[in-house]
Write an enzyme that holds these catalytic residues in place. Structure first.
Site, short mmCIF file in Angstrom:
data_model
loop_
_atom_site.label_atom_id
_atom_site.label_comp_id
_atom_site.label_asym_id
_atom_site.label_seq_id
_atom_site.Cartn_x
_atom_site.Cartn_y
_atom_site.Cartn_z
N SER A 52 0.82 -1.21 0.00
CA SER A 52 0.00 0.00 0.00
C SER A 52 0.86 1.26 0.00
O SER A 52 2.01 1.26 0.45
CB SER A 52 -0.92 0.02 1.22
OG SER A 52 -1.71 -1.14 1.28
N1 SAM Z 1 -0.21 -4.74 4.04
C1 SAM Z 1 0.47 -5.24 2.87
C2 SAM Z 1 1.88 -4.70 2.75
O1 SAM Z 1 2.30 -3.94 3.61
O2 SAM Z 1 2.56 -5.08 1.78
C3 SAM Z 1 -0.30 -4.96 1.61
C4 SAM Z 1 -1.51 -5.77 1.51
S1 SAM Z 1 -2.21 -5.95 -0.07
C5 SAM Z 1 -2.85 -4.33 -0.41
C6 SAM Z 1 -3.64 -6.90 0.41
C7 SAM Z 1 -3.31 -8.32 0.79
O3 SAM Z 1 -4.48 -8.92 1.33
C8 SAM Z 1 -2.90 -9.19 -0.40
O4 SAM Z 1 -1.63 -9.73 -0.18
C9 SAM Z 1 -3.98 -10.26 -0.44
O5 SAM Z 1 -3.51 -11.52 -0.88
C10 SAM Z 1 -4.43 -10.29 0.99
N2 SAM Z 1 -5.75 -10.88 1.24
C11 SAM Z 1 -6.90 -10.72 0.57
N3 SAM Z 1 -7.89 -11.43 1.15
C12 SAM Z 1 -7.35 -12.02 2.25
C13 SAM Z 1 -7.85 -12.88 3.27
N4 SAM Z 1 -9.13 -13.28 3.32
N5 SAM Z 1 -7.00 -13.30 4.22
C14 SAM Z 1 -5.70 -12.93 4.21
N6 SAM Z 1 -5.16 -12.13 3.28
C15 SAM Z 1 -5.98 -11.68 2.31
#
Ligand code: SAM
Length: 207
Positions: A52
């Site tokens: 993000s």
């Molecule tokens: N916070 C992260 C970083 O600092 O790099 C960025 C996160 S990215 C915008 C969103 C993440 O949420 C993705 O890696 C995606 O695979 C994960 N995601 C989506 N649905 C999810 C779920 N139900 N449980 C765990 N992770 C999930």
């Protein structure tokens, strides 16, 4: 990054600003992308996911009002960057990611940098009951609403910060506080654009 993108735009929690100053963001992206890691936008990290934008990470962690003694559940580990910033703020951080490859890579980065974060693979819409209760749950993926599993894993007065809305459509960043009567009190922090929260209590994998 901290002065121009965060403080100048209204991030005023000194602990969050200091934490963002300390975490080496360039070590959470591909080496080729490292020169651009502190720019004002999200960046690809593989599996179609993103790290993000710095401002959004700071805004979410500020809204979560994390205290040094707190336990935090970070949903959507991705690169592990937000989990590292949360680990600078909290006593204990659990981070859950649905893509095993991202979880393994993030865990290795966090460990190499000395961050004590429990990284687990699974469906974060169900929370992570094994390590509950939490003082804050912070999710970096947009859901239809607060997953019902989450408030049950929060302490009274706990906070949930997550984007709400359809992927690719109007979304807003919501901050909730769990009141003593069990109700969630919501504050709208404005429009955002996030990848989908996919899972049993989120959006279906097909979209
Ligand atoms: N916070 C992260 C970083 O600092 O790099 C960025 C996160 S990215 C915008 C969103 C993440 O949420 C993705 O890696 C995606 O695979 C994960 N995601 C989506 N649905 C999810 C779920 N139900 N449980 C765990 N992770 C999930």
């Amino acid at each position: 990054m901290v002065e121009q993108q965060l403080a100048a735009r209204g991030i005023e929690d000194q602990r969050v600003l200091d934490a963002m100053r300390r975490v080496p963001r360039h070590l959470f992206v591909e080496p080729a992308a490292a020169p651009y890691a502190y720019e004002d936008h999200p960046m690809p990290i593989g599996e179609g996911q993103t790290i993000s934008q710095p401002y959004i990470v700071a805004l979410m962690l500020q809204a979560a009002r994390i205290r040094p003694e707190d336990a935090v559940l970070d949903v959507g580990t991705g690169s592990g960057y937000a989990a590292a910033v949360a680990a600078e703020l909290a006593h204990r951080v659990v981070s859950i990611e649905r893509h095993p490859g991202l979880a393994v890579e993030a865990a290795a980065t966090l460990e190499a940098l000395g961050y004590r974060v429990e990284v687990v693979t699974g469906d974060g819409t169900l929370g992570w009951p094994a390590s509950a209760p939490y003082d804050a749950i912070v999710a970096a993926a947009t859901g239809p609403s607060v997953p019902p599993a989450w408030p049950a894993q929060l302490r009274p007065g706990g906070r949930i910060v997550m984007p709400v809305g359809r992927p690719g459509r109007a979304q807003h960043l919501a901050a909730y506080t769990l009141r003593k009567d069990g109700e969630l009190h919501e504050t709208n922090l404005g429009a955002v654009a996030f990848v989908p929260l996919i899972g049993d209590q989120g959006w279906p994998a097909s979209g």
